[in-house]
Design an enzyme around this catalytic site. Sequence first.
Site, short mmCIF file in Angstrom:
data_model
loop_
_atom_site.label_atom_id
_atom_site.label_comp_id
_atom_site.label_asym_id
_atom_site.label_seq_id
_atom_site.Cartn_x
_atom_site.Cartn_y
_atom_site.Cartn_z
CB CYS A 1 28.71 53.42 48.74
SG CYS A 1 30.13 52.61 49.00
CB ILE B 1 34.68 59.62 40.74
CG1 ILE B 1 34.83 57.96 40.75
CG2 ILE B 1 34.30 60.02 42.03
CD1 ILE B 1 36.01 57.41 41.20
#
Length: 197
Positions: free
Chosen positions: A130, A106
């Site tokens: 998302c 990430i």
Amino acid sequence: MKIANGDREVCVASPAAKAPSVGDEKEREADAFVPPLNFAMVDNGVFRSGFPHSANFSFLKSLGLRSVIYLCPEPYPEENEEFLKENGIRLFQFGMDGSQEHFVKIPEHAIREALKVVLDVRNHPLLIHCKRGKHRTGCLVGCVRRLQKWCLTSIFDEYQRFAAAKARASDQRFIELFDISSDEHLPMSFSCSKRIV
């Protein structure tokens, strides 16, 4: 209209009744308030969800959004961009790979930049999303919770509620190890973060 048929009554449509037309269906859809997948309130003025589709636009409009944080690398669809433009909503895109590969990390810098947008009340009300509202959104919300001084157990419970069977240990590890010391000076405007004096 009812017609007697021996011992029973049979119901039939009135000659004046008509089948709903396509236009009627689209009008009903426009009036319906359908939240996006995995929609929830994070705090006052901050919401989370999966990817919103046209069926969700009336609902989103009712929120009076000023901003949308989009956490995917793919270009925002034209239909969604048009909705944002028509409603004066600003788009912030922080493209993070949603791959399930263990070696994909990430991007901490993207989370930090997104946090700045979330914490700036001038961007509220805002929607974080998302694709499914699980992993990338869960990581960003988890980092917000860290800044709000939530305990890790509560943060992980919330993350798992949205990720369900698809919860990733790597996401939870990222949230746990995320260094909030450099962000603790940022103003916290959220309701549950205000100190009661």
